[in-house]
Design an enzyme around this catalytic site. Structure first.
Site, short mmCIF file in Angstrom:
data_model
loop_
_atom_site.label_atom_id
_atom_site.label_comp_id
_atom_site.label_asym_id
_atom_site.label_seq_id
_atom_site.Cartn_x
_atom_site.Cartn_y
_atom_site.Cartn_z
N ASP A 7 0.88 -1.17 0.00
CA ASP A 7 0.00 0.00 0.00
C ASP A 7 0.91 1.22 0.00
O ASP A 7 1.59 1.51 0.98
CB ASP A 7 -0.89 -0.01 1.25
CG ASP A 7 -1.65 1.30 1.45
OD1 ASP A 7 -1.63 2.15 0.54
OD2 ASP A 7 -2.27 1.46 2.52
N LYS A 69 3.14 11.41 -3.52
CA LYS A 69 2.13 10.76 -4.35
C LYS A 69 1.27 11.78 -5.10
O LYS A 69 0.73 11.50 -6.16
CB LYS A 69 1.27 9.87 -3.46
CG LYS A 69 0.29 8.98 -4.20
CD LYS A 69 -0.29 7.97 -3.23
CE LYS A 69 -1.46 7.20 -3.79
NZ LYS A 69 -1.98 6.24 -2.79
N GLU A 149 -6.94 0.66 -4.78
CA GLU A 149 -6.96 0.59 -3.31
C GLU A 149 -8.30 0.09 -2.75
O GLU A 149 -8.30 -0.81 -1.90
CB GLU A 149 -6.58 1.96 -2.72
CG GLU A 149 -5.09 2.22 -2.89
CD GLU A 149 -4.69 3.68 -2.73
OE1 GLU A 149 -5.53 4.49 -2.29
OE2 GLU A 149 -3.54 4.01 -3.07
N ASP A 172 -12.95 5.26 1.04
CA ASP A 172 -11.53 5.35 1.43
C ASP A 172 -11.07 6.80 1.38
O ASP A 172 -10.85 7.36 0.32
CB ASP A 172 -10.70 4.47 0.46
CG ASP A 172 -9.20 4.49 0.78
OD1 ASP A 172 -8.78 5.25 1.68
OD2 ASP A 172 -8.45 3.76 0.12
P1 ADP Z 1 -2.87 7.54 2.81
O1 ADP Z 1 -3.47 6.23 2.44
O2 ADP Z 1 -3.28 8.65 1.90
O3 ADP Z 1 -1.42 7.48 3.05
P2 ADP Z 1 -3.92 7.16 5.46
O4 ADP Z 1 -5.07 6.29 5.20
O5 ADP Z 1 -2.74 6.60 6.15
O6 ADP Z 1 -3.51 7.97 4.18
O7 ADP Z 1 -4.46 8.41 6.28
C1 ADP Z 1 -3.63 9.46 6.59
C2 ADP Z 1 -4.48 10.66 6.88
O8 ADP Z 1 -5.36 10.36 7.94
C3 ADP Z 1 -3.64 11.83 7.33
O9 ADP Z 1 -4.10 13.01 6.71
C4 ADP Z 1 -3.89 11.87 8.82
O10 ADP Z 1 -3.77 13.17 9.34
C5 ADP Z 1 -5.31 11.38 8.89
N1 ADP Z 1 -5.64 10.83 10.21
C6 ADP Z 1 -5.02 9.83 10.86
N2 ADP Z 1 -5.58 9.62 12.07
C7 ADP Z 1 -6.59 10.52 12.17
C8 ADP Z 1 -7.55 10.85 13.19
N3 ADP Z 1 -7.55 10.20 14.36
N4 ADP Z 1 -8.42 11.84 12.94
C9 ADP Z 1 -8.39 12.52 11.79
N5 ADP Z 1 -7.53 12.27 10.79
C10 ADP Z 1 -6.63 11.29 10.99
MG MG Z 2 -4.45 4.76 1.73
#
Ligand code: ADP
Ligand code: MG
Length: 612
Positions: A7, A69, A149, A172
């Site tokens: 991922d 990305k 995804e 997502d």
């Molecule tokens: P990606 O797949 O795009 O890398 P993720 O699914 O890992 O992203 O999510 C990351 C995003 O989720 C970030 O913008 C982070 O700030 C947000 N995030 C993570 N935990 C929380 C939370 N508890 N509340 C709000 N936003 C969150």
């Molecule tokens: Mg993701």
């Protein structure tokens, strides 16, 4: 060949393998499963990826790249300290870090091949997919498959639920992208019915909204704009994200930044409370956009809200309570929390890897996917009764199940015409040019026919990786031409690939930035800095650059009193050189020097600049 699922997220990445038939994430040596998608180059020229890189971001923003990305598929190079790298090259560094985990897990060396299934947002274009594939290859992976995804998340969910049937919606919302898919499940078959999304919408945008809000407060209170200062901006962003996450638990979050910047020798700080409702208001339009996609995807799949049996939330941003609330209000049922929103995509990618490797039989689980965009050619077609060129003629409509091959008939439109140009686009708009251009080629050698139009058959083949092949054939003489849409780019990119490999090797050996050695204070004013003439702080606008330059010079001025005499002398010389370069409009030089000065100030702050 061992195979892994990856991922590759905007904010966080992860790698998973199948342990028997059970997908598991691989941890780093510290036991961390999630790898922040951040790359940093230390002043000693060492590449670090992950949480260490993330920690360095505020102190050394110009030496750190995050959210790469968001740039995938673009030609423009990004700046990693003194190096200019393409988005896929930086991404390759993230993938290499993940690859290390797999090598340790399987006991592989760098010479052993390793296959990978890598996920991309369903809404990624052909170009973005291609760049992702190339990133994998640059990292030395054999990219077996690129999958969407949400489809991966569905696979993670579907494994072990063979007897469940029904309609599932996967929402997502990550750091940088938003996708929503509707999947029909029956007898271990997961059929994606439709996908929608926005590859530029996510938690990052929410952070920046908070940053803007906080910056306005600072401006009002102190008169300075913290966004002009690279480091203050990074600091605000960091605090904004922390506050945002707190608001998923608490009704309000406190933001305290005692030292954000300086104004007339006075520290400028910020202390502010942000309420959950204020935050929800800030992001309301973004969340509404995601709900528009939800309505749209239902329409595409021809389902009503009531026909959806299960809601699955994936991605860190779905922890925002308002997100679950909106979904619950819309569907009248509670979203499921039974798959981990941070892990689902990587686990699902490894399930796909297992299906490929044969350790999961397709009888147990299989997924089919759809093309998220319509694809077609520019054609002459009647508009208000008269033939008009440039109309977008769709050959593969959006949400067609893939892989797919479709042929449409076209005709030459002027007498005696012997060649046609096939221009290929993807998108949903009426005029070809309004859509995303994918490639073109010319089919010539069509028989010269003055009596009637010649028939040209155009065939589109769209494979499981979301990569398109187009063939055009003159029916009367069988003359045929075909391109893989990526071929065109691939041909000149064999060169580009070799160049990328070289740049990445250069990075590891530290050749390109030889003036940044540990002995930096001594070599500092030597004249070899011009070897980095193509260095530029690309992400800064001209105004930001000037502001950062002034701010940094002022900061240096403030600090200089605390230095030893020889250090003072060197610092002065350096500052003069920088000012001169700027005044003489030698921006490349000014930027390079500024970057060094930022580093130096950081080292001073950390007490790392010794008298040597
Ligand atoms: P990606 O797949 O795009 O890398 P993720 O699914 O890992 O992203 O999510 C990351 C995003 O989720 C970030 O913008 C982070 O700030 C947000 N995030 C993570 N935990 C929380 C939370 N508890 N509340 C709000 N936003 C969150
Ligand atoms: Mg993701």
């Amino acid at each position: 060949m061992p195979i892994v699922g990856i991922d590759l997220g905007t904010t966080n990445s992860a790698i998973a393998v199948l342990d028997g038939r059970v997908p598991v994430l691989l941890a780093d040596t510290n036991g961390q499963y999630i790898l922040p998608s951040v790359v940093h180059i230390t002043p000693q020229n060492k590449i670090v990826v992950g949480s260490e890189a993330e920690a360095a971001k505020v102190a050394m923003p110009a030496r750190t790249v995050s959210t790469v990305k968001r740039h995938m598929g673009q030609d423009e190079q990004l700046l990693l300290g003194p190096h200019r790298l393409l988005p896929e090259e930086i991404t390759a560094l993230i993938l290499k870090e993940l690859k290390i985990r797999a090598q340790a897990h399987y006991g592989l060396t760098d010479q052993d091949p390793l296959e990978a299934v890598i996920t991309v947002p369903a809404y990624f274009t052909d170009q973005q997919r291609r760049a992702t594939k190339r990133a994998g290859e640059l990292a030395g992976l054999v990219v077996e498959r690129i999958i969407n995804e949400p489809t991966a998340a569905a696979l993670a969910f579907g494994l072990g639920r063979k007897d469940q049937r029904g309609h599932v919606i996967i929402y997502d919302l990550g750091g940088g992208t938003f996708d929503v898919s509707i999947v029909e499940m029956f007898d271990g078959i997961l059929e994606v019915k439709a996908s929608r999304g926005n590859s530029h919408l996510g938690g990052e945008d929410f952070d920046w909204l908070i940053v803007d809000y906080l910056a306005d407060i600072v401006k009002e209170q102190s008169g300075i704009d913290p966004l002009d200062d690279l480091r203050a901006k990074a600091l605000l962003k960091q605090h904004a994200e922390v506050a945002k996450k707190e608001l998923s638990q608490a009704e309000s979050a406190e933001i305290n930044i005692p030292l954000l910047s300086f104004e007339n020798d006075q520290p400028v700080g910020l202390s502010q409370v942000l309420g959950r409702e204020d935050f929800e208001q800030m992001i309301a339009a973004h969340l509404e956009e995601t709900m528009d996609c939800v309505r749209g995807v239902l329409e595409d799949a021809q389902f009503t809200a009531g026909e959806i049996d299960r809601i699955i939330l994936v991605g860190g941003s779905t922890r925002i309570p308002k997100v679950a609330q909106l979904m619950q209000d819309f569907f009248g049922r509670v979203p499921r929390r039974d798959i981990d929103p941070d892990q689902a995509v990587a686990l699902g990618a490894s399930v796909q890897a297992g299906i490929k490797a044969g350790s999961i039989s397709p009888e147990i689980l299989i997924a089919t996917d759809v093309a998220p965009f319509s694809m077609g050619v520019a054609a002459v077609a009647p508009v208000d009764g008269s033939p008009t060129p440039g109309v977008f003629s769709v050959i593969i409509p959006r949400n067609t199940t893939i892989p797919v091959r479709r042929t449409d008939q076209y005709f030459t439109h002027s007498p005696g015409q012997t060649a046609v140009s096939i221009e290929i686009y993807q998108g949903e708009l009426e005029w070809a040019k309004q859509n995303h251009f994918l490639g073109e080629f010319v089919l010539d050698g069509i028989p010269e026919n003055y009596k009637e139009a010649e028939q040209i058959n155009v065939t589109f083949g769209y494979d499981l990786n979301g990569i398109l092949e187009v063939t055009a054939r003159a029916e009367s003489n069988g003359k045929e031409m075909s391109i893989k849409v990526n071929d065109q780019i691939d041909r000149d990119s064999r060169h580009a690939f070799a160049a990328s490999i070289k740049r990445l090797e250069g990075l590891q050996q530290g050749t390109a930035a030889s003036f940044h050695q540990e002995s930096l204070p001594l070599e500092w004013d030597s004249d070899d800095d011009d070897e980095d003439e193509d260095f530029a702080m690309e992400e800064l606008t001209a105004d930001e650059f000037v502001a950062t330059l002034k701010r940094t010079l002022a900061e240096a001025d403030e600090l200089i009193g605390d230095l030893s005499k020889p250090q003072q002398k060197r610092m002065r010389r350096f500052m003069d050189k920088l000012t001169r370069a700027f005044e003489e409009d030698d921006l490349a030089q000014a930027e390079a020097l500024l970057e060094e000065l930022l580093d130096l100030l950081f080292r001073l702050e950390m007490g790392e600049w010794d008298e040597s």
